[in-house]
Design an enzyme around this catalytic site. Structure first.
Site, mmCIF file in Angstrom:
data_model
loop_
_atom_site.group_PDB
_atom_site.id
_atom_site.type_symbol
_atom_site.label_atom_id
_atom_site.label_comp_id
_atom_site.label_asym_id
_atom_site.label_seq_id
_atom_site.Cartn_x
_atom_site.Cartn_y
_atom_site.Cartn_z
ATOM 1 N N ASP A 1 -12.803 -7.550 9.697
ATOM 2 C CA ASP A 1 -12.667 -7.044 8.335
ATOM 3 C C ASP A 1 -11.391 -7.669 7.773
ATOM 4 O O ASP A 1 -10.290 -7.289 8.134
ATOM 5 C CB ASP A 1 -12.563 -5.518 8.355
ATOM 6 C CG ASP A 1 -12.308 -4.923 6.980
ATOM 7 O OD1 ASP A 1 -12.175 -5.686 5.999
ATOM 8 O OD2 ASP A 1 -12.227 -3.675 6.886
ATOM 9 N N LYS B 1 -9.655 -7.331 -3.389
ATOM 10 C CA LYS B 1 -8.273 -7.550 -2.955
ATOM 11 C C LYS B 1 -7.787 -8.939 -3.366
ATOM 12 O O LYS B 1 -6.790 -9.070 -4.052
ATOM 13 C CB LYS B 1 -8.160 -7.391 -1.437
ATOM 14 C CG LYS B 1 -8.717 -6.094 -0.891
ATOM 15 C CD LYS B 1 -7.933 -4.880 -1.326
ATOM 16 C CE LYS B 1 -8.423 -3.622 -0.642
ATOM 17 N NZ LYS B 1 -7.701 -2.421 -1.037
ATOM 18 N N TRP C 1 -9.244 2.142 7.894
ATOM 19 C CA TRP C 1 -10.483 1.398 7.687
ATOM 20 C C TRP C 1 -11.136 1.032 9.012
ATOM 21 O O TRP C 1 -12.365 1.018 9.129
ATOM 22 C CB TRP C 1 -10.222 0.167 6.823
ATOM 23 C CG TRP C 1 -9.561 0.532 5.532
ATOM 24 C CD1 TRP C 1 -8.336 0.159 5.076
ATOM 25 C CD2 TRP C 1 -10.096 1.410 4.518
ATOM 26 N NE1 TRP C 1 -8.061 0.726 3.859
ATOM 27 C CE2 TRP C 1 -9.114 1.500 3.494
ATOM 28 C CE3 TRP C 1 -11.289 2.113 4.387
ATOM 29 C CZ2 TRP C 1 -9.314 2.273 2.350
ATOM 30 C CZ3 TRP C 1 -11.482 2.885 3.241
ATOM 31 C CH2 TRP C 1 -10.507 2.952 2.247
#
Length: 355
Positions: free
Chosen positions: A168, A192, A101
């Site tokens: 992030d 999440k 990511w």
């Protein structure tokens, strides 16, 4: 419903009471006779939902009243890979590459200026967090990923720089006590630890904008979304309401401090088994292990078939590792219960009699 143990990395489990509350609201929202799916995103009823969700999103991380805004946007964290450089990069930004990511975020930023890779753990398949990083002055911002969902590593500290810090925090937000006031922009895919897929939650210090000198399309402009209170376009009413239910659940549980203790116990239970059993191999360096995403594998290929069979018999689902990493991954998000971790550990120990 069948009792299953769902270790999915996302979309993840939410608390039972959140499922119940969201389902009831789909049929009848707060006794209005209307479905949550059919109310106006500008109605007073939804405005109350949005305002409470924004307040809780900030207060649970200690950011309320500290000059931050909370945004509920569409597109997930992947959209923020693009929005961040659009809004913050003037010429050069620093990125710390600790996984897939991070790499995707870097790729988006190259369209807006120079990307300086300050450190990377790619040399050992992202199994650790780089330390003693030399961050030069004069960068527009520094970006890092606090928890690496695929490879199972997690930051314990926060990079220090003379520019805004961007994080992030998709896969460990609201899971542990963390000094979020040191971070200027936090973004997270909701799926999440916050709510359903399709949303991103952005918590941002208002003072960091307006320095790039570029004209930003309104859809991509954080300042525009702040000015419109997350209502620049039609809000994801169902998604935001579900997030609110989950944030209320966390607040009523005792907040981040309380859930951290629960999460620490779950992680300790699983890592203890991984370290004890000589046929299991942890994939992340011990000192950088994630408490949200536990990655492991087996020393012999034949053991995988045994493990897969035992997991199926025990109703353990979504335990396979990410397609780019292989092995196995158990995601221990806030709503996952200790009983599920115990069930997985029981399967790991049961392999002794099968191999």
């Amino acid at each position: 419903m069948i009792q299953v143990h769902n270790f999915c990395a996302g979309p993840c489990l939410l608390p039972d009471e959140v499922y119940k509350g969201a389902a009831e609201a789909v049929l009848d929202f707060n006794g209005s006779g209307l479905s949550l799916l059919s109310i106006s995103h500008r109605s007073k009823e939804f405005m109350a939902v949005l305002e409470e969700a924004q307040q809780l999103a900030l207060s649970l991380l200690g950011l309320e009243g500290k000059g931050y805004s909370a945004l509920f946007l569409q597109g997930g964290a992947s959209m923020e890979f693009l929005r961040v450089p659009y809004n913050l990069m003037k010429s050069k930004a620093g990125y710390i590459n600790t996984g897939n990511w991070s790499s995707k975020a870097m790729a988006q930023a190259t369209a807006f200026g120079e990307v300086s890779v300050l450190a990377s753990s790619e040399d050992r398949n992202y199994s650790y967090i780089p330390q003693q990083i030399n961050i030069p002055s004069g960068l527009d911002y520094v970006h890092y990923t606090s928890n690496n969902t695929i490879y199972g590593t997690q930051w314990q500290d926060i990079p220090q720089a003379d520019c805004p810090i961007v994080c992030d925090m998709s896969s460990d937000i609201y899971s542990r006590v963390y000094d979020c006031e040191q971070i200027d922009l936090i973004y997270a895919g909701a799926q999440k630890n916050i709510g359903p897929a399709g949303l991103s939650v952005v918590l941002v210090r208002d003072s960091i904008f307006g320095k790039t000198g570029r004209s930003i399309p309104q859809m991509m402009d954080y300042a525009e979304h702040i000015d419109k209170g997350s209502l620049y376009h039609t809000a994801n009413v169902f998604g935001i309401y579900t997030c609110l239910l989950n944030l209320r659940w966390l607040r009523n549980l005792g907040g981040v401090q309380a859930i951290e203790k629960i999460n620490n116990q779950k992680a300790a239970t699983l890592y203890s088994a991984i370290d004890e059993l000589d046929y299991v191999v942890g994939l992340a360096d011990v000192e950088y292990r994630s408490k949200m995403n536990v990655t492991f594998d087996f020393k012999e290929e034949r053991m995988k078939e045994i493990f897969d069979t035992l997991c199926k018999e025990a109703s353990i689902l979504n335990i396979k590792g990410h397609r780019v990493a292989g092995g196995y991954r158990a995601s221990l998000y806030n709503a996952l219960k200790q009983q599920s971790v115990d069930a997985l550990v029981e399967v790991l120990h049961a392999m002794k009699t099968k191999i």
